[in-house]
Scaffold this active site. Structure first.
Site, PDB file in Angstrom:
ATOM      1  N   GLU A  59     -17.682  16.618  17.350  1.00  0.00           N
ATOM      2  CA  GLU A  59     -16.805  17.787  17.308  1.00  0.00           C
ATOM      3  C   GLU A  59     -17.341  18.928  16.453  1.00  0.00           C
ATOM      4  OE1 GLU A  59     -15.437  14.612  14.392  1.00  0.00           O
ATOM      5  OE2 GLU A  59     -16.101  14.712  16.470  1.00  0.00           O
TER       6      GLU A  59
ATOM      7  N   HIS B 165     -22.959 -29.950  -1.151  1.00  0.00           N
ATOM      8  CA  HIS B 165     -22.232 -29.076  -0.230  1.00  0.00           C
ATOM      9  C   HIS B 165     -20.996 -28.536  -0.935  1.00  0.00           C
ATOM     10  CE1 HIS B 165     -20.239 -27.851   3.576  1.00  0.00           C
ATOM     11  NE2 HIS B 165     -19.137 -28.312   3.015  1.00  0.00           N
TER      12      HIS B 165
ATOM     13  N   ASN C 129     -19.644  10.502   6.892  1.00  0.00           N
ATOM     14  CA  ASN C 129     -20.499  10.181   8.028  1.00  0.00           C
ATOM     15  C   ASN C 129     -21.799  10.967   7.902  1.00  0.00           C
ATOM     16  OD1 ASN C 129     -18.965   8.325   9.566  1.00  0.00           O
ATOM     17  ND2 ASN C 129     -17.598   9.988  10.164  1.00  0.00           N
TER      18      ASN C 129
ATOM     19  N   GLU D 162     -14.448   8.174   4.034  1.00  0.00           N
ATOM     20  CA  GLU D 162     -15.884   7.919   4.048  1.00  0.00           C
ATOM     21  C   GLU D 162     -16.632   9.214   4.344  1.00  0.00           C
ATOM     22  OE1 GLU D 162     -15.579   6.361   8.651  1.00  0.00           O
ATOM     23  OE2 GLU D 162     -17.071   5.430   7.358  1.00  0.00           O
TER      24      GLU D 162
ATOM     25  N   ASP E 136     -16.395 -40.731   3.691  1.00  0.00           N
ATOM     26  CA  ASP E 136     -15.046 -41.210   3.962  1.00  0.00           C
ATOM     27  C   ASP E 136     -14.092 -40.320   3.199  1.00  0.00           C
ATOM     28  OD1 ASP E 136     -13.112 -43.410   4.964  1.00  0.00           O
ATOM     29  OD2 ASP E 136     -12.630 -43.188   2.834  1.00  0.00           O
TER      30      ASP E 136
ATOM     31  N   ARG F 214     -22.267 -24.505  12.005  1.00  0.00           N
ATOM     32  CA  ARG F 214     -21.100 -25.392  12.065  1.00  0.00           C
ATOM     33  C   ARG F 214     -20.030 -25.001  11.053  1.00  0.00           C
ATOM     34  NH1 ARG F 214     -17.865 -29.384  10.711  1.00  0.00           N
ATOM     35  NH2 ARG F 214     -18.627 -29.310   8.575  1.00  0.00           N
ATOM     36  N   ASP F 215     -20.238 -25.364   9.804  1.00  0.00           N
ATOM     37  CA  ASP F 215     -19.151 -25.243   8.838  1.00  0.00           C
ATOM     38  C   ASP F 215     -18.772 -23.798   8.555  1.00  0.00           C
ATOM     39  OD1 ASP F 215     -17.167 -26.272   7.307  1.00  0.00           O
ATOM     40  OD2 ASP F 215     -18.428 -26.907   5.648  1.00  0.00           O
TER      41      ASP F 215
ATOM     42  N   HIS G  23     -17.833 -25.041  -0.771  1.00  0.00           N
ATOM     43  CA  HIS G  23     -17.258 -23.859  -0.126  1.00  0.00           C
ATOM     44  C   HIS G  23     -17.069 -22.804  -1.205  1.00  0.00           C
ATOM     45  CE1 HIS G  23     -16.084 -25.526   3.905  1.00  0.00           C
ATOM     46  NE2 HIS G  23     -16.369 -26.635   3.240  1.00  0.00           N
TER      47      HIS G  23
ATOM     48  N   ARG H 220     -12.625  16.345  24.955  1.00  0.00           N
ATOM     49  CA  ARG H 220     -13.708  15.550  25.532  1.00  0.00           C
ATOM     50  C   ARG H 220     -13.289  15.123  26.937  1.00  0.00           C
ATOM     51  NH1 ARG H 220     -15.485  11.733  20.365  1.00  0.00           N
ATOM     52  NH2 ARG H 220     -15.041  13.284  18.755  1.00  0.00           N
TER      53      ARG H 220
ATOM     54  N   GLU I 249       0.844  -1.187   0.000  1.00  0.00           N
ATOM     55  CA  GLU I 249       0.000   0.000   0.000  1.00  0.00           C
ATOM     56  C   GLU I 249       0.880   1.237   0.000  1.00  0.00           C
ATOM     57  OE1 GLU I 249      -2.379  -0.093   3.478  1.00  0.00           O
ATOM     58  OE2 GLU I 249      -3.840  -1.511   2.689  1.00  0.00           O
TER      59      GLU I 249
ATOM     60  N   GLN J 276     -16.619 -22.760  11.366  1.00  0.00           N
ATOM     61  CA  GLN J 276     -15.399 -23.561  11.294  1.00  0.00           C
ATOM     62  C   GLN J 276     -14.471 -23.003  10.224  1.00  0.00           C
ATOM     63  OE1 GLN J 276     -15.808 -27.840  10.855  1.00  0.00           O
ATOM     64  NE2 GLN J 276     -13.869 -28.006   9.774  1.00  0.00           N
TER      65      GLN J 276
ATOM     66  N   LYS K 259     -20.046 -33.853  -1.491  1.00  0.00           N
ATOM     67  CA  LYS K 259     -19.306 -32.975  -0.576  1.00  0.00           C
ATOM     68  C   LYS K 259     -18.083 -32.401  -1.289  1.00  0.00           C
ATOM     69  CE  LYS K 259     -17.014 -33.094   3.960  1.00  0.00           C
ATOM     70  NZ  LYS K 259     -17.618 -31.851   4.465  1.00  0.00           N
TER      71      LYS K 259
ATOM     72  N   THR L  17     -11.328 -33.890   5.656  1.00  0.00           N
ATOM     73  CA  THR L  17     -10.890 -34.306   6.981  1.00  0.00           C
ATOM     74  C   THR L  17     -11.202 -35.793   7.187  1.00  0.00           C
ATOM     75  OG1 THR L  17     -11.481 -32.102   7.774  1.00  0.00           O
ATOM     76  CG2 THR L  17     -11.039 -33.766   9.424  1.00  0.00           C
TER      77      THR L  17
ATOM     78  N   GLU M 165     -14.556  12.512   5.379  1.00  0.00           N
ATOM     79  CA  GLU M 165     -13.313  12.272   6.104  1.00  0.00           C
ATOM     80  C   GLU M 165     -12.192  11.888   5.146  1.00  0.00           C
ATOM     81  OE1 GLU M 165     -13.588   9.962   9.589  1.00  0.00           O
ATOM     82  OE2 GLU M 165     -15.400  10.962  10.302  1.00  0.00           O
TER      83      GLU M 165
END
Length: 1201
Positions: free
Chosen positions: A347, A795, A341, A339, A703, A596-597, A797, A392, A251, A600, A765, A930, A326
């Site tokens: 202030e 299923h 506001n 951004e 499995d 869950r997943d 990701h 303040r 950056e 996880q 899966k 897994t 800002e």
């Protein structure tokens, strides 16, 4: 006066002093009596037709607004929580009404009860609502409801608030308006050429930062071209050694930037003006402390450009009312937009002082319809005069890390005089300062003709203040204002953090005591939860969602769980009927993986039971038509005990009670159960039986190697237990690639065998998220054509960003259910967005039948909870199509990052990912789910830690101490891989170990459950059947969990905020040990360190009684000594193969050992490794013991021949 009008009205200070009470007119309006001073004054100064304004806020800002409103002849209405009934803002209003009934809302929630506030406004003929700042001021929904109720919203339009709701939107706006933002690479970079390209375009200085770590490691600031290559190489090298990944971000480096904001005003006619800028650079942890206007040392050209761009940005969104743009400004005068506001700022007072413009008056009049021209606020008429500084003043103790102080203000004398302005809230003698709200007492604003005069006025004012009974930050403010840098006006955003001299200022056996022991340890040592980095970004009160009935639009009563849902079919008719109904159903059902997943994959499985249960009843309604909630099994089982100190079975039972209507689905690793390698068959049958009895419905049985013999053990166990069996094929690689061995024919053969086992549902899966839409269509449609009556559940990701497209493709190809996660917990390594899938399928034949509004309400909860768990975020910022190459499963990636960091490999993440590919090839290109994915990951980290190439690993296999998981895989404990084991690597690695060519369970004796029950009874005084099952899965983890709970008790009752984060001194909180039994706790003090014992006394107030616990200070106990390193050229020296903790030592000095005998066992996160003897001989110079932490190549012992 009528009872209706006066039911909630509270007598104000002004009326009570004069004995003047309001009267109620025939129309129900409350007016002051005709002869009051107020009425006469307002009648003679009326400038608007509107009569009454309500301020939806508390503290100082309502008082500030009331003052201007009175000047505009408006009657004022305050709202307040029960806890604020003695607050000053209530007394300063003409009318004041309590929000709700006592106990209906928490102190903060009262000011977020938008519907209740609007109701009060309508009941009392209010015409305008001003939100102030904070609370509901930037709430799009509230603003919209205000206007829908026929009231005037004093602020930007709801649409504008929504459009400016986040920094991403703001960045898009800046790009549209050609306003500069901080330049940076769009993602991680690995090559020097990429960095060079960036500097060629954006120049210097730049900052190179580790992509997968923090703490300053892997970070380099580069000022000129000559330094670039060396800095890049050093940064990547350091990142690799620290984090296991050398990938970096680049950056533009903003060295000591200033934070500059521009006050804007816009009317309803497209006109926008600026009121010049403010310098808000003096901050602490991104919270402003002191502000000044105008900026003292801003170059004129930069100032002009910033002001012009701020106006341009506001005009581009038709900005109305007051707002603040800002910016950051670097040392070279280059500025970058952050951004807008959409509200008034704390202030704003300093801008009012230098311009002479009442911003609040302008806000109200613009809201009433006035144009800027009518108000005389054209740009040519706006100028500045002198300088103003604002401080303040808060009830915080700077010497104690700004710990908020509470109590009664005994003495309060304020400042005054020429050029001093005070905007106060609850600063008065006798005021009770509570921990419920912001700690600000008063804003002190000083104005002078020069900056130095304004600064000196402020110092004089601070000296005049006399506040006793509570601590304040005044000593720190005085130190700050007298620092040479502040005197020069050249502060930057991290000035306070960079300037430490500013702070040189003129346990028992019962449950409660166990809990205090944990809280005391937390107060002294901070959280010890593995993988936690820092504290939560969000530590406030979570706002619970309100669900509306989609038919009536009325609020749903969620005090009891919903009873309607797909689970009723399972309960009433059984698994086969459920599967048949799912297949017959017209739409594509959704399974929500949030429980869950999703966590996880994103948060390293660290979600606690309490945060699931808190939203459970609402979920039972919003997802009543869901296929299932995936909420148990897999990694959540052992992590609950290992890291969260919770009983996973207790979690299941609690969830089941709160959500009786939606099927629950768990992950069962075939013959492994929920463990990482095969177990005796009877352990799997016992586990499935207990899971079904405790509330589980659907078992996704898979499995990791698609070894159907292993898979069949789980399938049969589920069928015997009476559960819904979802036999699952694991998808790996790209089946459309002819070079891959996992092709369509392969998957169809596995599916045939799963169907033959009698599974109720087929699961597909895709754990790595590599199932592309075209492959999804082909795979699902082919299976559907062959098995028209078979329910199919998919299923994936969203690692590559194609998850929504793939799931929609599956649905269109014939899938009956697909997986998704709530929007704020979706994407990247998690599942695709439920909202996106819903939008893609709604209205057609495949509509999932879920209410999008209700899901969004649920998501508001999860968005807050995710911030609560921010210390476990892996730092992933977007999709990673590289997953098509390395194929790391989404659920594994965050855990792999944590493991890499634990072992000192965090900075070598890119190298680890490459090693992951090589490890997969070494193992024979296996299906990676897994636990086999863990095998690949462990081997990859082992290779990186020991600088092993692909060929090195094969050539040196006979001398290497491979991770336990790798050896278990080679033995055959995880089943037989498709295509066989890789040779000669397998034989070389195993040496004399056994080789299994059949299912591991066939080699094992049945588990002795009677023996386990007896052992647990002797060790822990008893054991339930679920305890027995937990022990069967994870003996050591279960024992450690039980020992921890013996010491600290049941921590699942502790709110997550206090489980993960240090409690603040003086902060009161409560813990419900059980129904109706609540502990009210307050940390009073942490005592000094005892040099003799290395301990501290921690004092808590518990239910009004002072208790103390003794805590070991871990920092004091640590010996800062480095271990000697093993000499690689000396074969007698045995070094640690990687960083970790010694969990077991199997030898002692003088022990005779043979080549290959185990010396010790290392553990890092979930990865274990045996250190074995490289040759025969006698142990000498043993330098480690159980519990020791070691780095890679630390000397463990010597072996003398």
């Amino acid at each position: 006066m009528t009872d209706v009008a006066e039911t909630n009205k509270v007598e104000t200070q002004e009326t009570s002093e004069k004995g003047e009470w309001g009267t109620v007119a025939a129309d129900g309006d409350t007016h002051a009596t005709a002869n009051t001073v107020h009425q006469r004054l307002r009648a003679n100064s009326s400038i608007m037709q509107l009569k009454k304004i309500l301020v939806a806020n508390r503290g100082e800002i309502p008082i500030r607004i009331f003052r201007t409103a009175h000047e505009l002849s408006l009657q004022t209405v305050a709202v307040f929580s029960y806890e604020d009934r003695l607050s000053m803002h209530r007394q300063k209003a003409d009318e004041a009404y309590v929000i709700g009934k006592r106990g209906q809302y928490t102190p903060v929630a009262a000011y977020l009860a938008g519907d209740e506030i609007i109701k009060i406004a309508l009941q009392h003929q209010v015409q305008l609502i001003h939100p102030g700042y904070g609370f509901l001021s930037e709430n799009y929904e509230f603003a919209k409801k205000v206007e829908e109720a026929g009231l005037i919203w004093v602020g930007p339009s709801p649409e504008t608030i929504n459009a400016l709701g986040d920094k991403v939107s703001a960045r898009r706006l800046a790009a549209k308006c050609d306003v500069p933002c901080v330049p940076g690479t769009p993602g991680p970079v690995e090559k020097f050429e990429e960095v060079k390209s960036f500097t060629d375009e954006h120049g210097f200085p730049i900052i190179i930062k580790a992509a997968f770590g923090g703490g300053g490691r892997g970070m380099r600031v580069v000022w000129k071209q000559e330094e670039l290559k060396d800095a890049f190489e050093r940064a990547t090298s350091e990142a690799k050694s620290a984090f296991g990944n050398g990938t970096v971000f680049v950056e533009r480096f903003l060295y000591r930037p200033k934070h500059i904001e521009v006050q804007l005003l816009g009317d309803n006619h497209g006109n926008v003006v600026h009121l010049y800028e403010r310098d808000c650079s003096v901050q602490r942890r991104h919270q402003k402390v002191v502000e000044l206007a105008p900026a003292k040392d801003l170059p004129q050209e930069t100032r002009d450009n910033i002001l012009n761009d701020a106006v341009k940005l506001a005009k581009s969104v038709n900005y109305r009312n007051a707002g603040t743009a800002e910016f950051l400004v670097d040392q070279e005068g280059r500025y970058y937009f952050i951004e807008i506001n959409p509200r008034i700022q704390v202030e704003h007072t300093i801008t009012e002082e230098i311009t002479g413009i009442d911003i609040v008056a302008a806000q109200i009049q613009i809201a009433a319809g006035a144009s800027l021209q009518q108000l005389g606020l054209t740009q040519d008429r706006i100028s500045t005069r002198g300088f103003a500084v604002q401080c303040r003043i808060t009830t915080e103790d700077p010497s104690q890390a700004f710990k908020p102080d509470t109590g009664k203000i005994e003495v309060y004398r304020s400042a005054g005089g020429n050029g001093v302005r005070l905007d106060g809230g609850n600063g008065f003698a006798g005021a009770i300062i509570t921990p419920h709200y912001d700690s600000m007492l008063v804003k002190c604003t000083c104005h002078g003709s020069t900056y130095e005069i304004a600064r000196r006025k402020m110092l004089r004012a601070l000296v005049e203040f006399r506040i006793r009974g509570v601590k304040t930050n005044i000593p720190f403010l005085a130190s700050l204002l007298t620092h040479p840098t502040f005197i020069e006006g050249t502060c930057w955003t991290t000035f306070i953090d960079d300037t430490p001299e500013l702070f040189t200022l003129i346990g028992s056996q019962n449950r409660a005591q166990k809990l205090l022991a944990y809280l005391g340890d937390l107060a002294v040592n901070g959280s010890q939860i593995k993988g936690q980095i820092g504290e939560s970004k969000f530590q406030g009160d979570i706002v619970m969602p309100t669900l509306l009935d989609p038919k009536t639009g009325k609020e749903l009563d969620v005090s009891t769980p919903c009873k309607e849902g797909w689970r009723n079919i399972i309960v009433d008719q059984g698994p086969a009927a459920f599967a048949k109904a799912v297949r017959k159903h017209k739409g594509c059902l959704i399974m929500d993986t949030t429980w869950r997943d999703a966590h996880q994959s994103l948060l390293a499985t660290r979600m606690r039971t309490v945060d699931l249960c808190n939203i459970a009843k609402e979920t039972s309604y919003a997802l009543s038509n869901a296929f299932a909630l995936e909420n148990w099994g897999g990694a959540t089982f052992d992590v609950a005990m290992r890291f969260l100190y919770e009983d996973p079975w207790d979690r299941l039972r609690k969830m089941r009670k709160l959500v009786p209507n939606i099927p629950f689905q768990m992950l069962l690793r075939g013959a492994n159960g929920v463990a990482y390698s095969s177990l005796p068959d009877n352990a799997i049958y016992h586990f499935c039986d207990q899971a079904k009895k405790n509330g589980m419905d659907i078992f996704r049985v898979f499995d990791a190697l698609n070894d159907v013999e292993q898979l069949e053990v789980g399938v049969k166990a589920v069928l015997k237990a009476g559960g819904v069996c979802e036999g699952t094929v694991c998808y790996s690689g790209d089946m459309m690639n002819p070079q891959k061995k996992y092709n369509l024919e392969y998957y169809l053969k596995v599916v045939d065998k799963i169907v033959g086992m009698g599974a109720h549902i087929l699961g597909i899966k895709d754990m790595a998220g590599v199932l592309k839409p075209r492959a999804a269509t082909l795979l699902v449609s082919t299976i559907r054509e062959k098995y028209p009556d078979l329910p199919i559940h998919v299923h994936t990701h969203d690692s590559a960003g194609t998850g929504v497209a793939s799931m929609v493709a599956c649905a269109q190809a014939g899938a009956d259910a697909v997986d998704a996660a709530t929007d704020s917990m979706s994407g990247m390594t998690s599942q695709p967005s439920i909202g996106a899938i819903l939008a893609s399928l709604e209205g057609g034949d495949l509509d999932p039948g879920l209410d999008a509004h209700q899901l969004r309400q649920i998501d508001h909860y999860w968005a807050q909870v995710r911030l609560l768990y921010s210390p476990f975020e892996a730092g992933l910022t977007g999709p990673d199509p590289e997953v098509y190459e390395h194929e790391i499963p989404g659920g594994q990636l965050t855990n792999l990052l944590f493991q890499a960091a634990q072992q000192g490999l965090g900075s070598q993440w890119a190298q680890t990912k490459k090693a992951y590919e090589q490890a997969n090839d070494l193992l024979g290109d296996i299906v990676k789910v897994t636990p086999t994915s863990k095998v690949v990951g462990d081997l990859a980290q082992f290779m990186v830690s020991n600088n092993l190439t692909y060929q090195d690993t094969i050539d040196k296999a006979e001398q290497l101490d491979f991770p336990s998981s790798v050896l278990e895989f080679f033995e055959g404990l995880m089943g037989q891989p498709y295509g066989g084991f890789p040779e000669p690597l397998r034989s070389r690695a195993l040496r004399d170990r056994r080789k299994m060519d059949k299912r591991p369970g066939l080699y094992m004796d049945p588990m002795d459950f009677d023996g386990i029950r007896k052992k647990l009874k002797e060790q822990f005084g008893g054991a339930s059947e679920t305890d027995v099952s937990s022990y069967a899965m994870y003996p050591k983890v279960f024992e450690d969990y039980k020992k921890f709970t013996q010491k600290y008790g049941d921590l699942s009752v502790l709110p997550t905020k206090y489980f993960l984060n240090r409690p603040q001194q003086g902060e009161e909180f409560s813990v419900e040990l059980e129904r109706g039994k609540v502990l009210i706790l307050k940390l009073l003090a942490v005592g000094p360190l005892s040099e003799q014992t290395g301990q501290r006394e921690v004092f808590y107030e518990m239910n009004g009684e002072v208790r103390q616990v003794t805590v070991d200070d871990n920092k004091a106990a640590v010996e800062n000594k480095s271990r000697p390193k093993a000499d690689a050229s000396d074969s007698s020296q045995v070094g640690a193969p990687m960083s970790g903790v010694v969990v077991e030592v199997r030898v002692k000095d003088g022990t005779e050992i043979n080549k290959g005998d185990p010396i010790a066992v290392l553990s890092a996160m979930k990865m274990e490794m045996v250190i074995s003897a490289p040759h025969s001989g006698k142990i000498g110079n043993l330098g480690v013991k159980e519990g020791d932490s070691v780095d890679g190549q630390d000397l463990v012992c010597k072996i003398v021949k």
